[in-house]
Design an enzyme around this catalytic site. Structure first.
Site, PDB file in Angstrom:
ATOM      1  N   ILE A  10       0.900  -1.278  -0.080  1.00  0.00           N
ATOM      2  CA  ILE A  10       0.075  -0.062  -0.027  1.00  0.00           C
ATOM      3  C   ILE A  10       0.744   1.049   0.019  1.00  0.00           C
ATOM      4  O   ILE A  10       0.464   2.508  -0.530  1.00  0.00           O
ATOM      5  CB  ILE A  10      -1.091   0.012   1.284  1.00  0.00           C
ATOM      6  CG1 ILE A  10      -2.184   1.011   0.958  1.00  0.00           C
ATOM      7  CG2 ILE A  10      -0.189   0.234   2.629  1.00  0.00           C
ATOM      8  CD1 ILE A  10      -3.326   0.725   1.724  1.00  0.00           C
ATOM      9  N   GLY A  31       3.597  -5.014  10.645  1.00  0.00           N
ATOM     10  CA  GLY A  31       2.464  -4.997   9.628  1.00  0.00           C
ATOM     11  C   GLY A  31       2.480  -3.715   8.700  1.00  0.00           C
ATOM     12  O   GLY A  31       3.380  -3.120   8.491  1.00  0.00           O
ATOM     13  N   VAL A  32       1.490  -3.589   8.199  1.00  0.00           N
ATOM     14  CA  VAL A  32       1.116  -2.228   7.423  1.00  0.00           C
ATOM     15  C   VAL A  32       1.547  -0.860   8.127  1.00  0.00           C
ATOM     16  O   VAL A  32       1.945   0.039   7.688  1.00  0.00           O
ATOM     17  CB  VAL A  32      -0.124  -2.247   6.667  1.00  0.00           C
ATOM     18  CG1 VAL A  32      -1.364  -1.729   7.709  1.00  0.00           C
ATOM     19  CG2 VAL A  32      -0.314  -1.415   5.867  1.00  0.00           C
ATOM     20  N   ASP A  33       1.239  -0.729   9.269  1.00  0.00           N
ATOM     21  CA  ASP A  33       1.646   0.257  10.396  1.00  0.00           C
ATOM     22  C   ASP A  33       3.170   0.562  10.163  1.00  0.00           C
ATOM     23  O   ASP A  33       3.824   1.636   9.985  1.00  0.00           O
ATOM     24  CB  ASP A  33       1.095   0.086  11.802  1.00  0.00           C
ATOM     25  CG  ASP A  33       1.373   1.195  12.766  1.00  0.00           C
ATOM     26  OD1 ASP A  33       1.523   2.424  12.193  1.00  0.00           O
ATOM     27  OD2 ASP A  33       0.940   0.842  13.688  1.00  0.00           O
ATOM     28  N   SER A 121      -7.595  -5.255  10.401  1.00  0.00           N
ATOM     29  CA  SER A 121      -7.666  -6.421  11.332  1.00  0.00           C
ATOM     30  C   SER A 121      -7.156  -7.733  11.096  1.00  0.00           C
ATOM     31  O   SER A 121      -7.262  -8.815  11.523  1.00  0.00           O
ATOM     32  CB  SER A 121      -9.159  -6.200  12.108  1.00  0.00           C
ATOM     33  OG  SER A 121      -9.228  -5.235  12.914  1.00  0.00           O
ATOM     34  N   GLY A 123      -4.446  -9.090  10.063  1.00  0.00           N
ATOM     35  CA  GLY A 123      -3.043  -9.518   9.973  1.00  0.00           C
ATOM     36  C   GLY A 123      -2.847  -9.785  11.513  1.00  0.00           C
ATOM     37  O   GLY A 123      -3.383 -10.979  12.102  1.00  0.00           O
TER      38      GLY A 123
HETATM   39  N1  AR6 Z   1       0.676  -3.230   2.243  1.00  0.00           N
HETATM   40  C1  AR6 Z   1      -0.693  -3.591   2.083  1.00  0.00           C
HETATM   41  N2  AR6 Z   1      -0.924  -4.506   3.009  1.00  0.00           N
HETATM   42  C2  AR6 Z   1      -0.040  -4.891   4.089  1.00  0.00           C
HETATM   43  C3  AR6 Z   1       1.081  -4.358   4.204  1.00  0.00           C
HETATM   44  C4  AR6 Z   1       1.524  -3.472   3.216  1.00  0.00           C
HETATM   45  N3  AR6 Z   1       2.833  -2.873   2.984  1.00  0.00           N
HETATM   46  N4  AR6 Z   1       1.755  -5.005   5.311  1.00  0.00           N
HETATM   47  C5  AR6 Z   1       1.041  -5.893   5.795  1.00  0.00           C
HETATM   48  N5  AR6 Z   1      -0.070  -5.933   5.031  1.00  0.00           N
HETATM   49  P1  AR6 Z   1      -1.562  -5.727  10.118  1.00  0.00           P
HETATM   50  P2  AR6 Z   1      -3.798  -5.418  12.031  1.00  0.00           P
HETATM   51  C6  AR6 Z   1      -1.537  -6.511   5.420  1.00  0.00           C
HETATM   52  O1  AR6 Z   1      -1.205  -6.655  11.065  1.00  0.00           O
HETATM   53  O2  AR6 Z   1      -4.347  -6.805  11.877  1.00  0.00           O
HETATM   54  C7  AR6 Z   1       0.367  -3.475  13.733  1.00  0.00           C
HETATM   55  O3  AR6 Z   1       1.525  -3.977  14.660  1.00  0.00           O
HETATM   56  C8  AR6 Z   1      -1.465  -7.712   6.218  1.00  0.00           C
HETATM   57  O4  AR6 Z   1      -0.867  -9.032   5.469  1.00  0.00           O
HETATM   58  O5  AR6 Z   1      -0.821  -4.688   9.477  1.00  0.00           O
HETATM   59  O6  AR6 Z   1      -5.037  -4.436  11.831  1.00  0.00           O
HETATM   60  C9  AR6 Z   1      -0.338  -2.371  14.286  1.00  0.00           C
HETATM   61  O7  AR6 Z   1       0.478  -1.401  15.074  1.00  0.00           O
HETATM   62  C10 AR6 Z   1      -2.777  -8.047   6.406  1.00  0.00           C
HETATM   63  O8  AR6 Z   1      -3.577  -8.686   5.679  1.00  0.00           O
HETATM   64  O9  AR6 Z   1      -2.896  -4.860  10.941  1.00  0.00           O
HETATM   65  C11 AR6 Z   1      -1.409  -2.788  15.308  1.00  0.00           C
HETATM   66  O10 AR6 Z   1      -0.445  -3.038  16.324  1.00  0.00           O
HETATM   67  C12 AR6 Z   1      -3.314  -6.480   6.758  1.00  0.00           C
HETATM   68  O11 AR6 Z   1      -2.451  -5.784   5.944  1.00  0.00           O
HETATM   69  C13 AR6 Z   1      -1.573  -4.150  14.738  1.00  0.00           C
HETATM   70  O12 AR6 Z   1      -0.473  -4.737  13.895  1.00  0.00           O
HETATM   71  C14 AR6 Z   1      -3.539  -6.206   8.116  1.00  0.00           C
HETATM   72  O13 AR6 Z   1      -2.268  -6.682   9.008  1.00  0.00           O
HETATM   73  C15 AR6 Z   1      -2.845  -4.028  13.843  1.00  0.00           C
HETATM   74  O14 AR6 Z   1      -3.353  -5.368  13.204  1.00  0.00           O
END
Ligand code: AR6
Length: 168
Positions: A10, A31-33, A121, A123
Site C-alpha cells: 500500500i 505490519g502495514v503500520d 484487522s 493480520g
Molecule cells: N501493504 C498492504 N498490506 C499490508 C502491508 C503493506 N505494506 N503489510 C502488511 N499488510 P496488520 P492489523 C497486510 O497486521 O491486523 C500493527 O502492529 C497484512 O498482510 O498490518 O489491523 C499495528 O501497530 C494484513 O492482511 O494490521 C497494530 O498493533 C493486513 O495488512 C496491529 O498490527 C493487516 O495486517 C494491527 O493489526
C-alpha cells in the site's frame, strides 16, 4: 465510486489518502503500520505524537480514524484507524465496519477523491480473511461518500482472493 482490488504494498500507492491499520497508541507497530511509518518517514510519527499530546491523550479508540500528513509517501494524508482484535466469543464486526466508515468520513472531510485501504484487522489482529473482506466491502458500499476512487490493496493471496469473492 469505483472500487478496485489490487495486490501489493500500500505504501506504493499514489492516492490522496492511504489508510493505516494502526493501534490505539498511534506510535507505530508492525505490519502495514510499520511499513507506512518506514516509507513515510518521521513526519508521520511526529504528528501522531502531537495527537497523543492533545486530542487523543488516551489513544485513538478502536473503530475511530484520524488523519496526519503522509510524509514522503505519494499521498496527501495517512488516515490512521484502529481495528478490533478478532474475538471468537464477542462479535466486534460493528467496530470493523466503523473503521471503514470513519476513515471515509475523515478523508472525505479533507477533500480526498482517492483512497487506499489495507485489510484492517486481518493480520496481527487475526480477523479471518473471508469475514474481514465481507465486512470491508459492505462497509464501503454503504458509506455515503464523495470519494471517487477506492482501492483495497492486499498483501497476500489469501486476503486478495477473499476480497475478490466479497466484491462478487
Ligand atoms: N501493504 C498492504 N498490506 C499490508 C502491508 C503493506 N505494506 N503489510 C502488511 N499488510 P496488520 P492489523 C497486510 O497486521 O491486523 C500493527 O502492529 C497484512 O498482510 O498490518 O489491523 C499495528 O501497530 C494484513 O492482511 O494490521 C497494530 O498493533 C493486513 O495488512 C496491529 O498490527 C493487516 O495486517 C494491527 O493489526
Amino acid at each position: 465510486m469505483a472500487i478496485s482490488i489490487l495486490k501489493g504494498d500500500i505504501t506504493h500507492q499514489r492516492v490522496d489518502a492511504i489508510v493505516n491499520a494502526a493501534n490505539s497508541s498511534l506510535l507505530g507497530g508492525g505490519g502495514v503500520d510499520g511499513a507506512i511509518h518506514r516509507a513515510g518517514g518521521p513526519a508521520i510519527l511526529e504528528e501522531c505524537r502531537a495527537l497523543r499530546a492533545s486530542r487523543y491523550g488516551r489513544g485513538l479508540p478502536t473503530g475511530q480514524a484520524v488523519a496526519t500528513t503522509a510524509g514522503r509517501l505519494h499521498a496527501r494524508w495517512v488516515v490512521h484507524t484502529v481495528g478490533p482484535v478478532y474475538s471468537e466469543t464477542e462479535d466486534r464486526s460493528a467496530l470493523l465496519t466503523s473503521c471503514y466508515r470513519e476513515s471515509l468520513r475523515v478523508a472525505g472531510e479533507l477533500g480526498a477523491a482517492s483512497i487506499a485501504f489495507p485489510a484492517v484487522s486481518a493480520g496481527v489482529y487475526r480477523w479471518p480473511a473471508a469475514s474481514a473482506a465481507e465486512i470491508a466491502v459492505a462497509a464501503v458500499r454503504e458509506a455515503g461518500t464523495d470519494i471517487e476512487d477506492l482501492r483495497f490493496v492486499l498483501f497476500n493471496d489469501e486476503v486478495l482472493e477473499a476480497f475478490q469473492r466479497a466484491i462478487g
